[in-house]
Design a protein around this motif. Structure first.
Motif, PDB file in Angstrom:
ATOM      1  N   GLY A  32       0.603  -1.169  -0.106  1.00  0.00           N
ATOM      2  CA  GLY A  32       0.105   0.031  -0.043  1.00  0.00           C
ATOM      3  C   GLY A  32       0.944   1.451  -0.027  1.00  0.00           C
ATOM      4  O   GLY A  32       0.411   2.410  -0.260  1.00  0.00           O
ATOM      5  N   GLN A  33       2.160   1.328   0.207  1.00  0.00           N
ATOM      6  CA  GLN A  33       2.940   2.212   0.310  1.00  0.00           C
ATOM      7  C   GLN A  33       3.275   2.772  -1.060  1.00  0.00           C
ATOM      8  O   GLN A  33       3.058   1.994  -2.047  1.00  0.00           O
ATOM      9  CB  GLN A  33       4.050   2.202   1.047  1.00  0.00           C
ATOM     10  N   PHE A  34       4.088   3.932  -1.354  1.00  0.00           N
ATOM     11  CA  PHE A  34       4.360   4.233  -2.758  1.00  0.00           C
ATOM     12  C   PHE A  34       5.746   4.894  -2.746  1.00  0.00           C
ATOM     13  O   PHE A  34       6.353   5.048  -1.735  1.00  0.00           O
ATOM     14  CB  PHE A  34       3.430   5.609  -3.146  1.00  0.00           C
ATOM     15  N   ILE A  47       4.292   6.627  -7.454  1.00  0.00           N
ATOM     16  CA  ILE A  47       3.934   5.388  -7.986  1.00  0.00           C
ATOM     17  C   ILE A  47       3.688   4.375  -6.833  1.00  0.00           C
ATOM     18  O   ILE A  47       4.586   4.232  -6.252  1.00  0.00           O
ATOM     19  CB  ILE A  47       4.800   4.863  -9.210  1.00  0.00           C
ATOM     20  N   SER A  48       2.649   3.916  -6.623  1.00  0.00           N
ATOM     21  CA  SER A  48       2.279   2.725  -5.745  1.00  0.00           C
ATOM     22  C   SER A  48       3.364   1.484  -6.067  1.00  0.00           C
ATOM     23  O   SER A  48       3.342   1.157  -7.167  1.00  0.00           O
ATOM     24  CB  SER A  48       0.735   2.343  -5.921  1.00  0.00           C
ATOM     25  N   ILE A  49       3.560   0.767  -5.160  1.00  0.00           N
ATOM     26  CA  ILE A  49       4.444  -0.165  -5.122  1.00  0.00           C
ATOM     27  C   ILE A  49       3.496  -1.475  -5.429  1.00  0.00           C
ATOM     28  O   ILE A  49       2.630  -1.766  -4.629  1.00  0.00           O
ATOM     29  CB  ILE A  49       5.072  -0.338  -3.684  1.00  0.00           C
ATOM     30  N   SER A  50       3.624  -2.241  -6.409  1.00  0.00           N
ATOM     31  CA  SER A  50       2.986  -3.392  -6.819  1.00  0.00           C
ATOM     32  C   SER A  50       3.809  -4.721  -6.373  1.00  0.00           C
ATOM     33  O   SER A  50       3.082  -5.890  -6.688  1.00  0.00           O
ATOM     34  CB  SER A  50       2.574  -3.364  -8.401  1.00  0.00           C
ATOM     35  N   GLY A  51       4.927  -4.487  -5.897  1.00  0.00           N
ATOM     36  CA  GLY A  51       5.825  -5.822  -5.461  1.00  0.00           C
ATOM     37  C   GLY A  51       6.975  -5.360  -4.842  1.00  0.00           C
ATOM     38  O   GLY A  51       7.618  -4.475  -5.473  1.00  0.00           O
ATOM     39  N   HIS A  61       6.996  -1.958  -9.843  1.00  0.00           N
ATOM     40  CA  HIS A  61       5.993  -0.727 -10.002  1.00  0.00           C
ATOM     41  C   HIS A  61       5.139  -0.955 -11.379  1.00  0.00           C
ATOM     42  O   HIS A  61       5.842  -1.374 -12.318  1.00  0.00           O
ATOM     43  CB  HIS A  61       6.831   0.639 -10.026  1.00  0.00           C
ATOM     44  N   THR A  62       4.047  -0.764 -11.233  1.00  0.00           N
ATOM     45  CA  THR A  62       2.852  -0.820 -12.290  1.00  0.00           C
ATOM     46  C   THR A  62       2.467   0.639 -12.768  1.00  0.00           C
ATOM     47  O   THR A  62       1.978   1.073 -11.967  1.00  0.00           O
ATOM     48  CB  THR A  62       2.076  -1.919 -12.468  1.00  0.00           C
ATOM     49  N   ILE A  63       2.818   0.916 -14.042  1.00  0.00           N
ATOM     50  CA  ILE A  63       2.631   2.391 -14.356  1.00  0.00           C
ATOM     51  C   ILE A  63       1.843   2.689 -15.608  1.00  0.00           C
ATOM     52  O   ILE A  63       1.977   1.995 -16.308  1.00  0.00           O
ATOM     53  CB  ILE A  63       3.883   3.139 -14.716  1.00  0.00           C
ATOM     54  N   ARG A  64       1.041   3.577 -15.343  1.00  0.00           N
ATOM     55  CA  ARG A  64       0.113   4.095 -16.482  1.00  0.00           C
ATOM     56  C   ARG A  64       0.762   5.239 -17.096  1.00  0.00           C
ATOM     57  O   ARG A  64       0.807   6.253 -16.402  1.00  0.00           O
ATOM     58  CB  ARG A  64      -1.295   4.082 -16.116  1.00  0.00           C
ATOM     59  N   THR A  65       0.817   5.447 -18.306  1.00  0.00           N
ATOM     60  CA  THR A  65       1.188   6.493 -18.900  1.00  0.00           C
ATOM     61  C   THR A  65       0.376   7.820 -19.117  1.00  0.00           C
ATOM     62  O   THR A  65      -0.822   7.745 -19.684  1.00  0.00           O
ATOM     63  CB  THR A  65       1.913   6.185 -20.459  1.00  0.00           C
ATOM     64  N   GLN A  66       0.562   8.926 -18.435  1.00  0.00           N
ATOM     65  CA  GLN A  66      -0.222   9.822 -17.973  1.00  0.00           C
ATOM     66  C   GLN A  66       0.257  11.197 -18.480  1.00  0.00           C
ATOM     67  O   GLN A  66      -0.475  12.338 -18.380  1.00  0.00           O
ATOM     68  CB  GLN A  66      -1.042   9.684 -17.104  1.00  0.00           C
ATOM     69  N   ALA A 112      -3.095  -2.805  -8.827  1.00  0.00           N
ATOM     70  CA  ALA A 112      -1.364  -2.935  -8.760  1.00  0.00           C
ATOM     71  C   ALA A 112      -1.032  -2.719  -7.217  1.00  0.00           C
ATOM     72  O   ALA A 112      -0.305  -3.312  -6.763  1.00  0.00           O
ATOM     73  CB  ALA A 112      -0.905  -1.687  -9.506  1.00  0.00           C
ATOM     74  N   PRO A 113      -1.676  -1.556  -6.429  1.00  0.00           N
ATOM     75  CA  PRO A 113      -1.392  -1.357  -5.005  1.00  0.00           C
ATOM     76  C   PRO A 113      -1.909  -2.523  -3.935  1.00  0.00           C
ATOM     77  O   PRO A 113      -1.445  -2.849  -3.039  1.00  0.00           O
ATOM     78  CB  PRO A 113      -2.221  -0.100  -4.542  1.00  0.00           C
ATOM     79  N   LEU A 114      -2.612  -3.246  -4.474  1.00  0.00           N
ATOM     80  CA  LEU A 114      -3.373  -4.318  -3.900  1.00  0.00           C
ATOM     81  C   LEU A 114      -2.799  -5.688  -4.055  1.00  0.00           C
ATOM     82  O   LEU A 114      -2.924  -6.807  -3.546  1.00  0.00           O
ATOM     83  CB  LEU A 114      -4.922  -4.432  -4.155  1.00  0.00           C
ATOM     84  N   ARG A 115      -1.917  -5.746  -5.401  1.00  0.00           N
ATOM     85  CA  ARG A 115      -1.078  -7.080  -5.663  1.00  0.00           C
ATOM     86  C   ARG A 115      -0.259  -7.444  -4.440  1.00  0.00           C
ATOM     87  O   ARG A 115      -0.051  -8.529  -3.945  1.00  0.00           O
ATOM     88  CB  ARG A 115      -0.244  -6.904  -6.944  1.00  0.00           C
TER      89      ARG A 115
END
Length: 264
Positions: A32-34, A47-51, A61-66, A112-115
């Protein structure tokens, strides 16, 4: 400094980076941290940590380009470097789920943050009496971690839903609150972790409250306007709180008065 060991495109515009510490000890993170990721010449972005901290020791980190920074991160290749600052914020309260039914509700990139929560349960670091995962996406091909979802489905109760599908899709079609509302939820003995688009979270919380889940047992992750990650710049002030240091995970009971106010 971190080095990209593996890069995987989840679907166009969304990608996952697996990184190792270039020098020194790798950071240790709670689910849940970033982190603040720094792309040289472009800037940094939360970016939230996904693992993190699993057997291979890689930070994920899983990232959406925005925007400009995430676009610069998207251009990075395996073997290249980026800066990591963190971890920051409050994570998911896994200890509270120890003797409860755990509902994990995710929408789109909100998985991603829930992984890390899922892997904490699978690895035995976390514990819940029963775990159900509800995951909604726009289309079947726009689901995150598709290669992992089948594995998760053998360990937890997994319900998937998409907004648009073809005749080959075997799951539910429509918003994720549909199957959530149709499920049997033992409200007083349930704790819920929710992450996704804010509209999806609002409707999911409504279903949970109607099912008898206490507001004090609902937790959600917010990612609005974070800039400095330390609460100094004021960009992410949300009511009397700062998302970067008081969140990004909040108890719904604590933020209920202003959660429904759009644009606050």
């Amino acid at each position: 400094m971190y080095r990209i060991e593996h890069r995987r495109e989840e679907y166009p515009g969304t990608f996952t980076l697996e990184m190792s510490a270039d020098r020194g000890r790798p950071v240790t993170c709670d689910p849940g941290q970033f982190n603040m990721l720094y792309a040289f010449g472009a800037g940094e972005v939360p970016i939230s940590i996904s693992g993190a901290g699993r057997r291979d020791g890689l930070l994920v980190h899983t990232i959406r380009t925005q925007g400009l920074v995430t676009a610069a991160l998207e251009r990075l290749k395996e073997g290249e470097q980026l800066g990591v600052r963190g971890p920051f914020g409050q994570g998911w309260p896994l200890d509270l789920a120890r003797d409860s039914d755990l509902l994990i509700i995710a929408g789109g990139v909100g998985l991603a943050p829930l992984r890390p929560v899922v892997y904490s349960l699978l690895d035995g670091r976390g514990r819940a009496r029963r775990t159900q995962l509800y995951y909604g996406a726009r289309r079947p091909e726009e689901r995150l971690f598709r290669h992992e979802l089948n594995q998760w489905g053998r360990a937890v109760s997994l319900v998937q839903s998409v907004d648009h599908a073809d005749s080959d899709w075997p799951g539910h079609i429509g918003v994720i609150t549909g199957p959530l509302q149709a499920s049997r939820i033992n409200g007083p003995e349930t704790i819920a972790f929710v992450c996704g688009p804010e509209l999806m979270m609002r409707f999911s919380i409504r279903v949970l409250l109607e099912s008898g889940v206490p507001a004090s047992a609902i937790f959600l992750s917010m990612e609005r306007n974070m800039k400095c990650a330390t609460g100094l710049c004021g960009h992410c002030q949300w009511g009397p709180r700062f998302i970067c240091k008081d969140g990004p995970v909040f108890c719904y009971k604590d933020i209920q008065p202003w959660f429904q106010i759009r644009g606050l």
